[in-house]
Design an enzyme around this catalytic site. Structure first.
Site, short mmCIF file in Angstrom:
data_model
loop_
_atom_site.label_atom_id
_atom_site.label_comp_id
_atom_site.label_asym_id
_atom_site.label_seq_id
_atom_site.Cartn_x
_atom_site.Cartn_y
_atom_site.Cartn_z
N HIS A 201 -26.49 29.18 27.53
CA HIS A 201 -27.07 28.53 27.82
C HIS A 201 -28.44 29.06 27.88
O HIS A 201 -29.28 28.44 27.07
CB HIS A 201 -26.77 27.70 28.90
CG HIS A 201 -26.19 26.57 28.80
ND1 HIS A 201 -24.66 27.26 28.90
CD2 HIS A 201 -26.00 25.25 28.64
CE1 HIS A 201 -24.20 25.40 28.81
NE2 HIS A 201 -24.81 25.43 28.67
N TYR B 131 -45.90 24.86 26.42
CA TYR B 131 -47.02 25.33 26.39
C TYR B 131 -48.11 25.94 27.21
O TYR B 131 -48.86 26.39 26.79
CB TYR B 131 -47.10 23.14 27.28
CG TYR B 131 -49.29 23.07 27.28
CD1 TYR B 131 -49.33 22.38 25.89
CD2 TYR B 131 -49.63 22.49 28.48
CE1 TYR B 131 -50.75 22.00 26.33
CE2 TYR B 131 -51.29 22.64 28.65
CZ TYR B 131 -51.69 21.84 27.45
OH TYR B 131 -53.00 22.06 27.24
#
Length: 322
Positions: A251, A313
């Site tokens: 994952h 970000y």
């Protein structure tokens, strides 16, 4: 076989033009190929070992199961007759991760069924893109400032707002992938085993959910990882923990490589499923256990989305602005 995982990861990390969406597609495709080839190697190894013993009747019963149809033909195949390019390519495109010498086959292709699944695939693909752009992205963008200021009240409000579209998109993705697309490829290849998921929505324990929402991966882990560990003398608890560790690794691999960042909190969050599964299974029953499973799905995923987007970000856009 390790190159199946390392080479695409190196390309995604070293080539700046690869976008996160393209990276997810490339890394996910190579991960599936890795699991398939591992199963292909294991099964043929088992057949080769059986062919060396003198118990020919036992070897024939294990390597040549009774079936009306097989991969690409209408006769049964015995090892080493399965070692053909046609057989391998059929397995590569078949909607399964576990290799067999003789896959169950449906008698024909139903065009109406095929077209319905194709329409569903196209419809849900457009819905996923549209809802992501119009619903999720504005909420995520408005969440950056509260995350930077560590405003717990506004962070909680953004998390709850994100939980609704995130859960809706997850359900649409699940239906579009595990029902529509996998049934489409199965019908096109006349693949007979259509058990891609079970009633995970009725899960009363976290363990039941992980075992039934993704049957192909569960079967692969059970056949090629969990049972081999048991045969080597490891306990059930250790083997189950190892399966969770492997799941957490893949994952994080599928997310961290395309986003070009590794987050330990995400890896430990996946491993936290072990004590969560123990607590839910021990203290909650019936509807209470089912509610706990649903809450972990509805709240856990948007929290991970917010954390990943915030870190992405900060690493890629704030640094450029500075």
């Amino acid at each position: 076989m390790v190159n199946m995982l390392t080479f695409p990861a190196a390309v995604v990390l070293l080539v700046p033009s690869v976008t996160p969406v393209g990276g997810v597609f490339v890394v996910g495709t190579h991960t599936i190929l890795f699991l398939k080839l591992y199963s292909y190697k294991d099964v043929n190894k088992w057949c080769r070992e059986l062919s060396r013993v003198k118990a020919k009747k036992l070897a024939r019963s294990l390597s040549c199961p009774s079936a009306q149809h097989l991969n690409g033909g209408d006769r049964k195949v015995c090892y080493p007759g399965n070692l053909t390019i046609r057989d391998m390519y059929y397995f590569v495109f078949a909607p399964t991760l576990c290799y067999e010498l003789n896959f169950p086959r449906s008698p024909n292709i139903r065009m109406s069924f095929l077209l319905r699944r194709l329409f569903e695939m196209l419809f849900f693909m457009q819905m996923l893109v549209g809802l992501t752009q119009q619903w999720m992205i504005p909420i995520i963008e408005s969440s950056m400032k509260p995350l930077e200021d560590m405003d717990l009240t506004r962070m909680t409000e953004r998390l709850l707002r994100l939980a609704v579209p995130n859960h809706l998109l997850w359900l649409m993705f699940f239906y579009g992938f595990f029902h529509s697309s996998m049934n489409f490829s199965a019908e096109l290849l006349r693949f007979g085993d259509r058990q891609f998921y079970n009633d995970w929505w009725n899960s009363e324990t976290v363990t039941y959910f992980w075992q039934n929402w993704n049957i192909p991966v569960h079967k692969w882990c059970l056949r090629h990882f969990y049972k081999p560990l048991l045969r080597r003398g490891f306990s059930k608890m250790v083997s189950q923990s190892a399966v969770f560790f492997l799941s957490a690794f893949f994952h994080e691999y599928l997310v961290s490589i395309p986003l070009r960042m590794f987050r330990l909190w995400a890896f430990t969050g996946m491993m936290a499923q072990i004590p969560l599964a123990w607590l839910v299974g021990r203290y909650l029953r019936g509807n209470y256990g089912n509610a706990a499973v649903w809450m972990s799905i509805i709240i856990g995923q948007p929290f991970a989305v917010l954390m990943y987007v915030h870190d992405f970000y900060v690493l890629h856009y704030r640094q450029e602005a500075d």
